[in-house]
Design a protein around this motif. Structure first.
Motif, PDB file in Angstrom:
ATOM      1  N   SER A 110     -63.895  -7.640 -86.930  1.00 17.52           N
ATOM      2  CA  SER A 110     -62.992  -7.164 -85.717  1.00 17.52           C
ATOM      3  C   SER A 110     -63.694  -7.891 -84.210  1.00 17.52           C
ATOM      4  N   SER A 111     -64.836  -7.778 -84.167  1.00 22.23           N
ATOM      5  CA  SER A 111     -65.242  -8.125 -83.017  1.00 22.23           C
ATOM      6  C   SER A 111     -65.551  -9.556 -82.976  1.00 22.23           C
ATOM      7  N   ALA A 123     -63.114 -11.563 -84.229  1.00 21.09           N
ATOM      8  CA  ALA A 123     -61.933 -11.779 -83.755  1.00 21.09           C
ATOM      9  C   ALA A 123     -61.465 -11.691 -82.071  1.00 21.09           C
ATOM     10  N   ASP A 124     -62.169 -10.550 -81.797  1.00 24.32           N
ATOM     11  CA  ASP A 124     -62.016 -10.396 -80.204  1.00 24.32           C
ATOM     12  C   ASP A 124     -62.667 -11.281 -79.436  1.00 24.32           C
ATOM     13  N   ARG A 146     -56.842  -9.635 -84.772  1.00 19.55           N
ATOM     14  CA  ARG A 146     -57.724  -9.025 -85.509  1.00 19.55           C
ATOM     15  C   ARG A 146     -57.112  -9.257 -86.984  1.00 19.55           C
ATOM     16  N   ASP A 147     -55.757  -8.759 -87.171  1.00 16.12           N
ATOM     17  CA  ASP A 147     -54.940  -8.685 -88.291  1.00 16.12           C
ATOM     18  C   ASP A 147     -54.763 -10.032 -88.988  1.00 16.12           C
ATOM     19  N   TYR A 178     -58.122 -11.121 -90.614  1.00 13.68           N
ATOM     20  CA  TYR A 178     -58.395 -10.431 -91.839  1.00 13.68           C
ATOM     21  C   TYR A 178     -57.466 -11.337 -93.029  1.00 13.68           C
TER      22      TYR A 178
END
Length: 62
Positions: A20-21, A23-24, A30-31, A34
């Motif tokens: 998630s980090s 991605a940000d 984020r999704d 994944y």
């Protein structure tokens, strides 16, 4: 050189970086990241393709 999604996940785990980090920091939802890493989305074009290239799963286009 490209890597498999499993290798990418192992690298994140070894470095202590949450997906998630990443991605940000790279401006991706984020999704979507994944879904690419878990093989739920084909990475042929658009956002999934850009994510796969950024992760190193697919080579950059020349």
């Amino acid at each position: 050189m490209t890597k498999t999604p499993q290798q990418i996940k192992s690298d994140f785990d070894a470095k202590g970086i949450p997906v998630s980090s990443w991605a940000d920091q790279n401006g991706f939802p984020r999704d979507a990241v994944y879904r690419v890493l878990n093989g739920f989305t084909p990475c042929k074009r658009g956002l999934p393709h850009r994510i796969a290239v950024a992760l190193g799963i697919k080579p950059t286009a020349n």
